[in-house]
Design an enzyme around this catalytic site. Structure first.
Site, PDB file in Angstrom:
ATOM      1  N   ASP A  71      25.318  26.329  23.278  1.00  0.00           N
ATOM      2  CA  ASP A  71      24.725  26.041  22.146  1.00  0.00           C
ATOM      3  C   ASP A  71      23.193  25.922  22.405  1.00  0.00           C
ATOM      4  O   ASP A  71      22.730  25.791  23.447  1.00  0.00           O
ATOM      5  CB  ASP A  71      25.493  24.927  21.570  1.00  0.00           C
ATOM      6  CG  ASP A  71      25.509  23.752  22.570  1.00  0.00           C
ATOM      7  OD1 ASP A  71      24.902  23.692  23.476  1.00  0.00           O
ATOM      8  OD2 ASP A  71      26.203  22.812  22.027  1.00  0.00           O
ATOM      9  N   ASN A 142      31.684  12.501  17.856  1.00  0.00           N
ATOM     10  CA  ASN A 142      32.585  12.963  16.725  1.00  0.00           C
ATOM     11  C   ASN A 142      33.576  14.006  16.875  1.00  0.00           C
ATOM     12  O   ASN A 142      33.950  14.487  15.780  1.00  0.00           O
ATOM     13  CB  ASN A 142      31.480  13.225  15.467  1.00  0.00           C
ATOM     14  CG  ASN A 142      30.781  14.602  15.868  1.00  0.00           C
ATOM     15  OD1 ASN A 142      31.157  15.023  17.052  1.00  0.00           O
ATOM     16  ND2 ASN A 142      29.862  15.055  15.075  1.00  0.00           N
ATOM     17  N   HIS A 144      32.902  16.915  18.397  1.00  0.00           N
ATOM     18  CA  HIS A 144      32.535  18.007  18.296  1.00  0.00           C
ATOM     19  C   HIS A 144      32.803  18.843  19.661  1.00  0.00           C
ATOM     20  O   HIS A 144      32.837  18.175  20.615  1.00  0.00           O
ATOM     21  CB  HIS A 144      31.167  18.201  17.907  1.00  0.00           C
ATOM     22  CG  HIS A 144      29.991  17.765  18.636  1.00  0.00           C
ATOM     23  ND1 HIS A 144      28.751  17.553  18.033  1.00  0.00           N
ATOM     24  CD2 HIS A 144      29.917  17.470  19.969  1.00  0.00           C
ATOM     25  CE1 HIS A 144      27.963  17.169  19.340  1.00  0.00           C
ATOM     26  NE2 HIS A 144      28.698  17.234  20.197  1.00  0.00           N
ATOM     27  N   GLU A 149      30.510  21.138  14.548  1.00  0.00           N
ATOM     28  CA  GLU A 149      30.680  19.585  14.069  1.00  0.00           C
ATOM     29  C   GLU A 149      31.998  19.805  13.041  1.00  0.00           C
ATOM     30  O   GLU A 149      32.155  20.816  12.460  1.00  0.00           O
ATOM     31  CB  GLU A 149      29.425  19.491  13.218  1.00  0.00           C
ATOM     32  CG  GLU A 149      27.945  19.619  14.017  1.00  0.00           C
ATOM     33  CD  GLU A 149      27.852  18.665  14.846  1.00  0.00           C
ATOM     34  OE1 GLU A 149      28.829  18.037  15.572  1.00  0.00           O
ATOM     35  OE2 GLU A 149      26.590  17.780  14.853  1.00  0.00           O
TER      36      GLU A 149
HETATM   37  P1  PGA Z   1      27.436  13.797  26.246  1.00  0.00           P
HETATM   38  O1  PGA Z   1      27.589  14.692  24.918  1.00  0.00           O
HETATM   39  O2  PGA Z   1      27.851  14.421  27.319  1.00  0.00           O
HETATM   40  O3  PGA Z   1      25.869  13.646  26.472  1.00  0.00           O
HETATM   41  O4  PGA Z   1      28.027  12.568  25.859  1.00  0.00           O
HETATM   42  C1  PGA Z   1      28.836  15.463  24.961  1.00  0.00           C
HETATM   43  C2  PGA Z   1      28.464  16.231  23.434  1.00  0.00           C
HETATM   44  O5  PGA Z   1      27.726  15.669  22.369  1.00  0.00           O
HETATM   45  O6  PGA Z   1      29.057  17.491  23.168  1.00  0.00           O
END
Ligand code: PGA
Length: 253
Positions: A71, A142, A144, A149
Site C-alpha cells: 500500500d 480496526n 484492516h 478499511e
Molecule cells: P502496525 O500496523 O504493525 O504498526 O501495528 C498494522 C496495520 O495497521 O496494518
C-alpha cells in the site's frame, strides 16, 4: 477458532521475528523466485531485521525474490508522495526491507497522472508475476489489511481509498507529520488470492481485534477475518493472544 487458520504462538516480539523469519526462509528455500507481498508498519520490522541479519551473515539469499508493495499514501494532489518524504511507504519499504535484504526485484505503485491507472498497472504487474506466493501482513487495530478499511469485502479491488479516521490516528505514531487522508492499496482480491499468508500480530493493544479475527465471523466489517483458505498462518505473541490460546491448537515457543 475459525477453520482454515493455523495459529502459532511466540513468547514475545523478538521470538516472533525469529519464527516468522524461519517461515519466510523456508518458503524461499522451496521457491527462490518467491513473490512476496510486503507490509510496512511496526509489527514486521523485527522480522525484517532478522531476515537482514541472515542475509548479511550469508545464510539466506533473497536475490531472486520479488518484493511487492502492499500500500501507499497519496498526497493532496491524489498522486504518490515523493520517495524521500518520510511518510512514503515505498521509502520505508526500501529502508527496512529492499535495501537490507538485498532484494533486486520489486513491484511498486508507480504514479503517473491518475491514481486509478496506477492501480490497474499494479494489478497487471502482480498478474505478470503469476500472483503472490506469500503475503506478509500486519493487522490494523480496526482489522484492516493493507489499507482495505472496513468494510472491505473479498471482491474489493486494488484502488484508491480514503483512510478511516482510526487509521489516521493510529498511523500518526510513525512520524510527527500529518497523516495523508488517502491511499492506494492492494485489493482484497490480491491479498486473498495469495497462495499463502502470514499475519503477524504483537502487543496487548491488538488482543481484542485478534480475538475477533480468530473466532469469526468472517465479515467485510473486519477485513482480516476474510483470510482463510489452504495456507494462512497467524503468528502472534503472547501479549496479543492473551487467553485466545486456551483451547486452540497453537504451538511454538
Ligand atoms: P502496525 O500496523 O504493525 O504498526 O501495528 C498494522 C496495520 O495497521 O496494518
Amino acid at each position: 477458532m475459525r477453520p482454515g487458520l493455523i495459529l502459532r504462538a511466540a513468547a514475545d516480539p523478538q521470538a516472533l521475528a525469529v519464527q516468522a523469519a524461519d517461515l519466510i526462509a523456508e518458503r524461499v528455500r522451496v521457491k527462490p523466485e518467491l513473490s512476496l507481498l510486503v507490509a510496512t508498519g511496526s509489527t514486521p520490522m523485527l522480522t525484517y531485521a532478522e531476515l537482514a541479519r541472515r542475509v548479511q551473515a550469508g545464510t539466506l539469499d533473497l536475490s531472486r525474490v520479488t518484493a511487492v508493495q502492499l500500500d501507499e499514501y497519496l498526497g493532496p494532489d491524489s498522486l504518490g508522495l515523493d520517495d524521500t518524504d518520510q511518510r512514503s511507504l515505498w521509502g520505508w519499504m526500501q529502508r527496512s526491507f529492499v535495501g537490507p535484504l538485498r532484494i533486486t526485484r520489486t513491484v511498486r505503485f508507480q504514479f503517473g497522472e491518475d491514481a486509478q491507472q496506477t492501480c490497474t498497472h499494479y494489478d497487471a504487474q502482480v498478474s505478470a508475476l503469476g500472483g503472490i506466493d506469500l503475503a506478509v501482513l500486519g493487522l490494523g487495530p480496526n482489522g484492516h489489511l493493507g489499507f482495505n478499511e472496513p468494510p472491505s469485502g473479498p471482491d474489493a479491488p486494488t484502488r484508491v481509498v480514503p483512510l478511516s479516521p482510526e487509521s489516521q490516528v493510529s498511523n500518526r505514531v510513525y512520524w510527527d507529520r500529518e497523516v495523508p487522508r488517502q491511499a492506494v492499496t492492494a485489493g482484497m482480491t490480491v491479498i486473498l488470492a495469495a497462495r499463502a499468508s502470514l499475519l503477524l500480530v504483537t502487543g496487548e493493544h491488538k488482543r481484542s481485534v485478534l480475538r475477533r479475527v480468530l473466532n469469526g465471523p468472517a465479515t467485510p466489517e473486519l477485513p482480516a477475518s476474510l483470510l482463510g483458505g489452504p495456507d494462512v498462518t497467524v503468528l502472534a505473541d503472547r501479549a496479543a493472544l492473551g487467553s485466545a490460546l486456551a483451547g486452540s491448537t497453537a504451538g511454538g515457543s
